[in-house]
Write a protein that holds these residues in place. Structure first.
Motif, PDB file in Angstrom:
ATOM      1  N   UNK A  43       0.824  -1.203   0.000  1.00  0.00           N
ATOM      2  CA  UNK A  43       0.000   0.000   0.000  1.00  0.00           C
ATOM      3  C   UNK A  43       0.864   1.261   0.000  1.00  0.00           C
ATOM      4  N   UNK A  44       1.943   1.257   0.793  1.00  0.00           N
ATOM      5  CA  UNK A  44       2.834   2.409   0.847  1.00  0.00           C
ATOM      6  C   UNK A  44       3.505   2.644  -0.505  1.00  0.00           C
ATOM      7  N   UNK A  45       3.984   1.572  -1.145  1.00  0.00           N
ATOM      8  CA  UNK A  45       4.625   1.702  -2.452  1.00  0.00           C
ATOM      9  C   UNK A  45       3.641   2.209  -3.499  1.00  0.00           C
ATOM     10  N   UNK A  46       2.393   1.710  -3.456  1.00  0.00           N
ATOM     11  CA  UNK A  46       1.381   2.151  -4.419  1.00  0.00           C
ATOM     12  C   UNK A  46       1.083   3.640  -4.255  1.00  0.00           C
ATOM     13  N   UNK A  47       0.978   4.105  -3.012  1.00  0.00           N
ATOM     14  CA  UNK A  47       0.744   5.531  -2.774  1.00  0.00           C
ATOM     15  C   UNK A  47       1.917   6.371  -3.276  1.00  0.00           C
ATOM     16  N   UNK A  48       3.126   5.873  -3.078  1.00  0.00           N
ATOM     17  CA  UNK A  48       4.296   6.604  -3.567  1.00  0.00           C
ATOM     18  C   UNK A  48       4.276   6.696  -5.087  1.00  0.00           C
ATOM     19  N   UNK A  53       5.704  13.214  -3.965  1.00  0.00           N
ATOM     20  CA  UNK A  53       5.946  14.143  -2.855  1.00  0.00           C
ATOM     21  C   UNK A  53       5.509  15.548  -3.253  1.00  0.00           C
ATOM     22  N   UNK A  54       4.196  15.829  -3.284  1.00  0.00           N
ATOM     23  CA  UNK A  54       3.738  17.177  -3.643  1.00  0.00           C
ATOM     24  C   UNK A  54       4.299  18.218  -2.680  1.00  0.00           C
ATOM     25  N   UNK A  55       4.678  19.368  -3.207  1.00  0.00           N
ATOM     26  CA  UNK A  55       5.309  20.404  -2.384  1.00  0.00           C
ATOM     27  C   UNK A  55       4.380  20.924  -1.294  1.00  0.00           C
ATOM     28  N   UNK A  56       3.076  20.877  -1.517  1.00  0.00           N
ATOM     29  CA  UNK A  56       2.121  21.431  -0.554  1.00  0.00           C
ATOM     30  C   UNK A  56       1.870  20.493   0.627  1.00  0.00           C
ATOM     31  N   UNK A  57       2.255  19.229   0.493  1.00  0.00           N
ATOM     32  CA  UNK A  57       1.890  18.236   1.498  1.00  0.00           C
ATOM     33  C   UNK A  57       2.860  18.242   2.683  1.00  0.00           C
ATOM     34  N   UNK A  58       2.361  18.311   3.919  1.00  0.00           N
ATOM     35  CA  UNK A  58       3.254  18.165   5.078  1.00  0.00           C
ATOM     36  C   UNK A  58       4.001  16.835   4.999  1.00  0.00           C
ATOM     37  N   UNK A  59       5.289  16.862   5.370  1.00  0.00           N
ATOM     38  CA  UNK A  59       6.116  15.678   5.157  1.00  0.00           C
ATOM     39  C   UNK A  59       7.033  15.454   6.351  1.00  0.00           C
ATOM     40  N   UNK A  60       7.135  14.213   6.843  1.00  0.00           N
ATOM     41  CA  UNK A  60       7.997  13.961   8.010  1.00  0.00           C
ATOM     42  C   UNK A  60       9.464  14.249   7.762  1.00  0.00           C
ATOM     43  N   UNK A  61       9.927  14.142   6.519  1.00  0.00           N
ATOM     44  CA  UNK A  61      11.340  14.406   6.243  1.00  0.00           C
ATOM     45  C   UNK A  61      11.647  15.883   6.431  1.00  0.00           C
ATOM     46  N   UNK A  62      10.713  16.741   6.037  1.00  0.00           N
ATOM     47  CA  UNK A  62      10.909  18.172   6.273  1.00  0.00           C
ATOM     48  C   UNK A  62      10.916  18.483   7.768  1.00  0.00           C
ATOM     49  N   UNK A  63      10.067  17.783   8.519  1.00  0.00           N
ATOM     50  CA  UNK A  63      10.074  17.954   9.972  1.00  0.00           C
ATOM     51  C   UNK A  63      11.404  17.479  10.554  1.00  0.00           C
ATOM     52  N   UNK A  64      11.930  16.379  10.019  1.00  0.00           N
ATOM     53  CA  UNK A  64      13.235  15.896  10.474  1.00  0.00           C
ATOM     54  C   UNK A  64      14.315  16.938  10.205  1.00  0.00           C
ATOM     55  N   UNK A  65      14.295  17.515   9.009  1.00  0.00           N
ATOM     56  CA  UNK A  65      15.300  18.518   8.675  1.00  0.00           C
ATOM     57  C   UNK A  65      15.222  19.728   9.590  1.00  0.00           C
ATOM     58  N   UNK A 123      -2.841   5.489   9.411  1.00  0.00           N
ATOM     59  CA  UNK A 123      -1.688   6.334   9.750  1.00  0.00           C
ATOM     60  C   UNK A 123      -0.384   5.643   9.410  1.00  0.00           C
ATOM     61  N   UNK A 124      -0.306   4.343   9.680  1.00  0.00           N
ATOM     62  CA  UNK A 124       0.937   3.627   9.407  1.00  0.00           C
ATOM     63  C   UNK A 124       1.213   3.541   7.914  1.00  0.00           C
ATOM     64  N   UNK A 125       0.174   3.279   7.131  1.00  0.00           N
ATOM     65  CA  UNK A 125       0.354   3.219   5.680  1.00  0.00           C
ATOM     66  C   UNK A 125       0.756   4.596   5.137  1.00  0.00           C
ATOM     67  N   UNK A 126       0.058   5.650   5.585  1.00  0.00           N
ATOM     68  CA  UNK A 126       0.322   6.985   5.068  1.00  0.00           C
ATOM     69  C   UNK A 126       1.741   7.448   5.404  1.00  0.00           C
ATOM     70  N   UNK A 127       2.148   7.272   6.653  1.00  0.00           N
ATOM     71  CA  UNK A 127       3.487   7.715   7.049  1.00  0.00           C
ATOM     72  C   UNK A 127       4.567   6.833   6.428  1.00  0.00           C
ATOM     73  N   UNK A 128       4.286   5.549   6.228  1.00  0.00           N
ATOM     74  CA  UNK A 128       5.255   4.676   5.568  1.00  0.00           C
ATOM     75  C   UNK A 128       5.453   5.083   4.119  1.00  0.00           C
ATOM     76  N   UNK A 129       4.354   5.433   3.451  1.00  0.00           N
ATOM     77  CA  UNK A 129       4.473   5.909   2.066  1.00  0.00           C
ATOM     78  C   UNK A 129       5.376   7.131   1.982  1.00  0.00           C
ATOM     79  N   UNK A 130       5.306   8.011   2.974  1.00  0.00           N
ATOM     80  CA  UNK A 130       6.093   9.238   2.926  1.00  0.00           C
ATOM     81  C   UNK A 130       7.589   8.997   3.160  1.00  0.00           C
ATOM     82  N   UNK A 131       7.958   7.780   3.522  1.00  0.00           N
ATOM     83  CA  UNK A 131       9.370   7.447   3.673  1.00  0.00           C
ATOM     84  C   UNK A 131       9.987   6.967   2.361  1.00  0.00           C
ATOM     85  N   UNK A 132       9.162   6.735   1.338  1.00  0.00           N
ATOM     86  CA  UNK A 132       9.633   6.228   0.053  1.00  0.00           C
ATOM     87  C   UNK A 132       9.770   7.377  -0.940  1.00  0.00           C
TER      88      UNK A 132
END
Length: 357
Positions: A43-48, A53-65, A123-132
């Protein structure tokens, strides 16, 4: 109070249900069954693939940075500006990021699964997708390709500057193309296979830990005056976290080159075996070597970083000149490698379901 909170979190984790059923304790965390974990990955790979990674979407990697930048500023004020002090500060940075994002995601899932299995799974699927990052890599590298084939060299330099760390204003067309192919090849491991690897082993918390480490390395893991000591812990931790995924990525890329039309499977394996250690990092040349062999081109070589020329060995053989069409070819190879990784995960899930049922 802290002890009571942790005990409550542990109790909630034991109650996490599996998305596919199975009752208390059978869920994705902390142990989780293999088939449920496989569905999460798919599911995560399919969402990716669909969303990227749309620029408007909140992203955990940006939060990490953002978090890394704030922690760096605070730690540099807190610890002495000596080699030992900076080494210690860098170690604290790594430990803090691991606890914040690994532990934070674990507690978030515990709370959401306790509230509702559907909420926890979503939540797990959505956040996992954002790691790909497969779709993001394709989109950014293809912007370089379009600039090379339809616009000016300056546009291509700007486009490739978004995805590489080297100086790009001095690159010619071949240099821009080479930089784009290299970043797709290297990030096939860092941005696609390694996150899948850690998600498969430990679900979202371990995936978050990996991306936190990888993001730290990309921000502070430089061997320059500012980060030589402060970034050492992040760089060494990233080397360890990528050791197995980088080699798995390279082998899967060699297999993809053998299965997909237009690539050289035997050369991919041959060049990987010969050139996989031609980098200061133990991991970076793994997929670059496989990709160079699969395409029949030469990659790597000297590059300029922050105005300083860095001498690096070349990887691969220049059986033909590199060309812009090698960028979409590298993307096809990346996707083929990801599909093979998912197939490997599926086989492992089926095997585990038979062994441990």
């Amino acid at each position: 109070a802290t002890s009571g909170f942790l005990q409550l979190a542990a109790q909630q984790l034991r109650r996490i249900p599996s998305p596919g059923g199975g009752g208390e304790g059978a869920g994705l965390h902390p142990s989780g069954d293999a088939v449920s974990r496989l569905w999460l990955l798919l599911a995560a790979a399919a969402l990716d693939w669909l969303l990227g990674d749309p620029a408007w979407m909140p992203h955990p990697i940006r939060l990490m940075g953002w978090t890394i930048s704030r922690l760096e500023n605070g730690l540099r004020r807190l610890f002495p500006r000596t080699p030992g002090g900076e080494l210690l500060a860098g170690g604290v940075l790594v430990l803090t990021m691991v606890l914040l994002f690994g532990g934070g995601s674990l507690l978030l899932l515990a709370a959401l699964y306790a509230l509702s299995p559907a909420a926890g799974t979503a939540a797990e699927v959505w956040l996992s997708y954002q790691l790909l990052a497969a779709r993001c890599l394709r989109d950014e590298s293809m912007a370089v390709y379009r600039a090379l084939t339809g616009r000016s060299l300056m546009d291509a330099q700007r486009a490739v500057g978004r995805i590489v760390g080297r100086d790009t204003q001095c690159l010619d067309r071949d240099g821009v193309t080479r930089a784009a192919v290299e970043t797709v090849a290297e990030n096939t491991s860092d941005g696609v296979i390694a996150p899948l690897f850690w998600l498969a082993l430990g679900g979202l918390p371990l995936g978050m830990v990996y991306k936190a480490v990888n993001t730290m390395d990309s921000m502070v893991g430089y061997r320059n005056e500012r980060y030589l000591f402060f970034g050492r812990a992040a760089a060494r931790t990233d080397d360890a976290a990528n050791y197995l995924p980088a080699r798995l990525s390279a082998l899967l890329m060699c297999l993809a080159a053998a299965l997909l039309p237009g690539f050289r499977g035997r050369d991919a394996l041959r060049i990987w075996r010969r050139d996989r250690r031609k980098h200061k990092s133990p991991n970076s040349a793994q997929t670059e070597a496989a990709c160079a062999g699969a395409l029949g081109v030469r990659l790597a070589g000297d590059a300029s970083y922050f105005g300083t020329l860095v001498r690096k060995p070349t990887i691969g053989e220049a059986e033909r000149p590199i060309r812009p069409e090698d960028i979409p070819a590298a993307n096809r190879l990346m996707y083929g490698t990801e599909v093979l990784c998912l197939a490997l995960c599926a086989a492992a899930a089926v095997l585990c379901s038979h062994i441990f049922r």
